[in-house]
Design an enzyme around this catalytic site. Structure first.
Site, short mmCIF file in Angstrom:
data_model
loop_
_atom_site.label_atom_id
_atom_site.label_comp_id
_atom_site.label_asym_id
_atom_site.label_seq_id
_atom_site.Cartn_x
_atom_site.Cartn_y
_atom_site.Cartn_z
N LYS A 172 38.17 -5.52 -10.28
CA LYS A 172 39.18 -5.30 -11.33
C LYS A 172 38.53 -4.94 -12.67
O LYS A 172 37.38 -5.25 -12.92
CB LYS A 172 40.11 -6.51 -11.43
CG LYS A 172 41.05 -6.53 -10.22
CD LYS A 172 42.11 -7.57 -10.27
CE LYS A 172 43.01 -7.41 -9.03
NZ LYS A 172 43.93 -8.51 -8.84
N ARG A 195 40.84 -12.58 -2.19
CA ARG A 195 41.28 -11.25 -1.72
C ARG A 195 40.26 -10.24 -2.24
O ARG A 195 40.10 -10.09 -3.44
CB ARG A 195 42.67 -10.96 -2.28
CG ARG A 195 43.25 -9.62 -1.87
CD ARG A 195 44.64 -9.42 -2.50
NE ARG A 195 45.22 -8.15 -2.10
CZ ARG A 195 44.92 -6.99 -2.68
NH1 ARG A 195 44.06 -6.92 -3.67
NH2 ARG A 195 45.51 -5.88 -2.26
#
Ligand code: HH2
Length: 277
Positions: free
Chosen positions: A210, A250
């Site tokens: 991210k 995840r």
């Protein structure tokens, strides 16, 4: 039993990300083709993924919604092909796509809108409630909180309790790193993950690749680390989350994360030193 498989049994779960999309932020377009998606899914199984999370709509900041029939067309064949090999979750906010994926073999609904518990209840599958502020199109427009962890935690616990009461037996909560959060919000959530673990629902965390990682772990010239070079930061934060008590991470990079999970498993048990506990 090997040492690895013994340790794996006590380690956190690893969910592998499989984006069947043209525009996901880190792997968009790579697995849009069915054969490529299936091959990547099977690779993740071989790398040790506990769950493969199949998504047909990007939720990156600014993303536009995908029509339901198109999302279904992307996701359902891949779910059906992978379900005999591994547990499959579907990453969707649309009830119709969740239903179709469950029909094809998915047993977990990964719901970034935290609104689909009714589908999970009626179909007898698990559900992940994730926190997001706004929608992907608007969520990064100056998000603000009085107390990000307190607000995220109370949102998640409300949704999770309601889902349990509605009959969902497997309920996960996820703070939604990067979903309507600044870099500081994301870091504060990571620092205070134990407060979210204490809510009493299994915690899932997704930091993989991210953009806040590119900012925090910037290059030496101060520019953001590009998405393809964020494995070390992804692994560091996945390890951080697992040590803080996350039950699942995840990730895009399954093999590396499974190695970390194997080491974290015993680190979370009471110490065994010289044969004495
Ligand atoms: N992050 C993304 C998508 N789905 N689901 C949960 N539960 N938690 C997350 O942190 C999360 C999620 C974003 O990552 P990715 O799927 O790689 O990108 P895109 O949304 O662009 O497809």
């Amino acid at each position: 039993m090997t040492v690895r498989s013994t340790l794996r049994a006590v380690s956190p779960s690893v969910m592998g990300v499989l984006n069947v999309t043209p525009d996901s932020f880190s792997d968009g377009g790579r697995y849009l083709d069915f054969d490529a998606a299936l091959a990547r899914g099977l690779d993740m199984v071989a790398e040790g993924a506990d769950i493969v999370d199949v998504g047909g709509e990007s939720s990156r900041p600014g993303a536009e919604p995908v029509p339901e029939d198109e999302e279904r067309r992307r996701v359902v064949p891949v779910v059906a092909a992978l379900a005999p090999h591994v547990r499959v979750s579907v990453d969707t906010v649309k009830p119709g796509v969740a239903e179709a994926a469950i029909e094809a073999g998915a047993t977990l609904v990964n719901d970034v809108s935290a609104r689909l518990s009714g589908v999970a209840a009626s179909r007898g599958v698990g559900w992940v409630a994730m926190h997001m502020r706004g929608t992907p199109r608007t969520m990064q427009d100056a998000p603000s909180y009085e107390d990000v962890v307190g607000e995220v935690g109370s949102f998640l616990v409300d949704r999770a309790r309601a889902a349990r009461e509605a009959g969902v037996s497997e309920v996960w909560v996820d703070p939604g790193i990067g979903f309507g959060k600044t870099v500081s919000h994301n870091l504060e959530i990571l620092h205070r993950l134990s407060e979210l673990v204490a809510l009493g629902f299994p915690l899932m965390v997704g930091t993989s690749r991210k953009s806040f990682l590119g900012t925090v772990a910037a290059r030496s010239d101060g520019s953001p680390t590009p998405v393809g070079d964020r494995l070390p930061a992804s692994l560091a934060t996945a390890t951080w989350a697992m040590l803080a008590g996350a039950a699942m991470v995840r990730v895009h990079d399954v093999a590396a994360t499974v190695q970390a999970a194997v080491l974290v498993g015993p680190a979370r048990l009471p110490a065994v030193v010289g044969g004495r506990r």
